[in-house]
Design an enzyme around this catalytic site. Structure first.
Site, short mmCIF file in Angstrom:
data_model
loop_
_atom_site.label_atom_id
_atom_site.label_comp_id
_atom_site.label_asym_id
_atom_site.label_seq_id
_atom_site.Cartn_x
_atom_site.Cartn_y
_atom_site.Cartn_z
N HIS A 1 2.33 3.77 -9.12
CA HIS A 1 2.10 2.36 -9.43
C HIS A 1 3.29 1.78 -10.21
CE1 HIS A 1 -1.74 2.58 -7.61
NE2 HIS A 1 -2.30 3.34 -8.55
N LEU B 1 10.67 -20.49 -5.13
CA LEU B 1 9.76 -19.53 -4.49
C LEU B 1 8.40 -19.63 -5.14
CD1 LEU B 1 9.33 -16.96 -2.64
CD2 LEU B 1 9.89 -15.60 -4.66
N ASP C 1 0.83 -1.21 0.00
CA ASP C 1 0.00 0.00 0.00
C ASP C 1 0.86 1.26 0.00
OD1 ASP C 1 -2.41 1.36 -0.03
OD2 ASP C 1 -2.61 1.38 2.15
N GLY C 2 0.33 2.33 -0.60
CA GLY C 2 0.98 3.64 -0.55
C GLY C 2 1.52 4.16 -1.87
#
Ligand code: IPE
Ligand code: IPE
Ligand code: MG
Length: 211
Positions: free
Chosen positions: A31, A125, A14-15
């Site tokens: 973004h 991963l 977020d942010g």
């Protein structure tokens, strides 16, 4: 005590918007910078002992944002997937996208299919990107993920915003005021380091008192 060999970290990224606005830039620039931060986090994750990383990229409630921002985000997701697939595959990352697919643009769906197929053999991963994701909807459908060990949220808010509600039952929570585009390798390493100093009791007694 529950023992697990996997280490599942989930991040509410977020942010991005505030990061851009504070610099006098359009939210789209935030973004784009956020996508770079994703690259960094994915790159360092295995070195931090992380075996599964689930990233919240777009919530089902984010559809309520202006169409122009939604469209920037959809294009950016597709671009990230097209650009990164080969390198992710080379590094042994297996990428999957979670969330609803029936409302995503065709071009993004094609990029998702190609990225999932291109990275299907990764074993180092497990990278899950949540797009059009709602934890409540996932619970209703019965689409559950492995338990989250560590939940990180950047951007200063201390809430889950409908992310992995079921899987975070015993997650350790780690919040930072840092905006997602400013989140780097050192911050992920610091969160993981702190996680290892926490005493996870799962309702039992502290480790040193258990006999
Ligand atoms: C997170 O950043 C990315 C998405 C939700 C898509 P935001 O876009 O929520 O950024 P802020 O919270 O407005 O700063
Ligand atoms: C949560 O962030 C969703 C993502 C990071 C993708 P939001 O910015 O949408 O959450 P709220 O509105 O602050 O709760
Ligand atoms: Mg936000």
């Amino acid at each position: 005590m529950r023992q697990s060999t996997s280490f599942h970290v989930a991040i509410v990224m977020d942010g991005n918007g505030r990061w851009a606005t504070r610099r006098g830039l359009p939210r789209a620039a935030g973004h784009r910078a956020g996508a770079e931060a994703v690259r960094r986090a994915v790159e360092i994750a295995p070195g931090c002992g992380i075996s599964a990383l689930t990233l919240y990229a777009f919530s089902s409630d984010n559809w309520t944002r202006p169409a122009a921002e939604v469209s920037v985000l959809m294009r950016l997701f597709a671009r990230y997937l097209r650009k990164e697939t080969a390198e992710l595959a080379e590094k042994g990352v297996k990428l999957t996208v979670i969330g609803r697919r029936d409302r995503l643009p065709r071009s993004l769906l094609d990029a998702i299919t190609a990225a999932e197929q291109g990275t299907a053999r990764g074993t180092k991963l497990e990278l899950r990107i949540a797009v059009d994701y709602s934890a409540r909807a996932a619970i209703q459908r019965g689409d559950l993920l492995p338990d989250v060990d560590l939940l990180i949220r950047t951007g200063g808010e201390q809430r889950l915003s409908d992310f992995l509600l079921w899987e975070c039952a015993y997650a350790e929570l780690w919040f930072t005021d840092r905006m997602w585009p400013d989140f780097g390798a050192a911050h992920l390493a610091a969160a993981v380091h702190e996680f290892h100093s926490r005493d996870r009791r799962f309702g039992g007694l502290p480790t040193r008192e258990a006999v």
